[in-house]
Design an enzyme around this catalytic site. Sequence first.
Site, PDB file in Angstrom:
ATOM      1  N   HIS A  84      -1.450  10.695  -2.115  1.00  0.00           N
ATOM      2  CA  HIS A  84      -2.651  10.306  -1.413  1.00  0.00           C
ATOM      3  C   HIS A  84      -3.767  11.386  -1.323  1.00  0.00           C
ATOM      4  CE1 HIS A  84      -5.445   9.210   1.687  1.00  0.00           C
ATOM      5  NE2 HIS A  84      -5.599   8.219   1.074  1.00  0.00           N
ATOM      6  N   HIS A 126       1.021  -1.224   0.024  1.00  0.00           N
ATOM      7  CA  HIS A 126      -0.141   0.079   0.022  1.00  0.00           C
ATOM      8  C   HIS A 126       0.876   1.203  -0.127  1.00  0.00           C
ATOM      9  CE1 HIS A 126      -2.943   2.754   2.247  1.00  0.00           C
ATOM     10  NE2 HIS A 126      -3.502   2.396   1.426  1.00  0.00           N
TER      11      HIS A 126
HETATM   12  O1  G3P Z   1      -6.263   0.581  -2.214  1.00  0.00           O
HETATM   13  C1  G3P Z   1      -7.281   1.020  -1.343  1.00  0.00           C
HETATM   14  C2  G3P Z   1      -6.848   2.069  -0.176  1.00  0.00           C
HETATM   15  O2  G3P Z   1      -5.599   2.591  -0.735  1.00  0.00           O
HETATM   16  C3  G3P Z   1      -7.648   2.891  -0.012  1.00  0.00           C
HETATM   17  O3  G3P Z   1      -7.529   3.667   0.941  1.00  0.00           O
HETATM   18  O4  G3P Z   1      -7.096   6.337   1.774  1.00  0.00           O
HETATM   19  O5  G3P Z   1      -5.335   4.771   1.675  1.00  0.00           O
HETATM   20  O6  G3P Z   1      -6.011   5.486  -0.311  1.00  0.00           O
HETATM   21  P1  G3P Z   1      -6.463   5.102   0.970  1.00  0.00           P
HETATM   22 CA    CA Z   2      -4.911   4.317  -2.028  1.00  0.00          CA
END
Ligand code: G3P
Ligand code: CA
Length: 247
Positions: free
Chosen positions: A57, A15
């Site tokens: 992000h 992530h």
């Molecule tokens: O890939 C899914 C996840 O990244 C969604 O949440 O806020 O971390 O972008 P966020």
């Molecule tokens: Ca994400």
Amino acid sequence: MKLVRPNKAFKVIAHRGLSKHNPENTQLAYQAALSQHIDMLEIDLHMTKDGALVAIHDDTIDRISNGKGAIKGLTLEALRAFNFSRQANFTVDASIMTFDEILTLCKKFSKTLLIEVKKPKNYPNIGAQIIQKLKHHAFPTNRVIIQSFDQSFIQKLAETVPYMHYGVLISKRKYWLKQPTFSEIAKYADYVNPNYQLINKKFISRAHAEGLKIMPYTVNDSQTAKKLIQMGVDGVITDIPEEIFKL
Ligand code: G3P
Ligand code: CA
């Protein structure tokens, strides 16, 4: 003890790169993730004032850089002047990364790119731009999944470019407001990726019954990952793949 993948098809997804120990969504985090035996790299995309696709992000640079302002109000050149390692007080130098740079880096590794399109309504042609860049880099389409919390954006893009793979993200808020209609999502997407707290056996069986795969976010402890695997998810999105899984 570290977990092993329950089967060959199970996906371990980094992530924002290896984002616990590196500044998220930067070359440092991506390179560290791609060097591990993960299956997918998750990235977040926004668009600059002058139309460059960049990995970040938030829709502003305030939290993770030493600058301030909205991405859509800044040019790429302006963004290049800032250090993007402020998150968790990392002391390294980290520049913003463009989608072009990410594709060049990722092409060297045999991983799938899980592209999250952030706030697509802010950037009217972002879908077409992503597709054009993928073509320009001759990036293998079977190694790309495009996902967003904006279901209608994914639906429209899938109707225009049906040969790509797509995912719909489900937040807790959205779920409680309106439960996802898996049969509708399955018409254009391959994945339904929810906040992990939404997962239960019913969610999994309803999504699987429509042929959708489920890769919940953001799973940052082994116990939770183990429970989700036992329930039957198809992968997990985590900041710490190397700590949770035996890769
Ligand atoms: O890939 C899914 C996840 O990244 C969604 O949440 O806020 O971390 O972008 P966020
Ligand atoms: Ca994400």
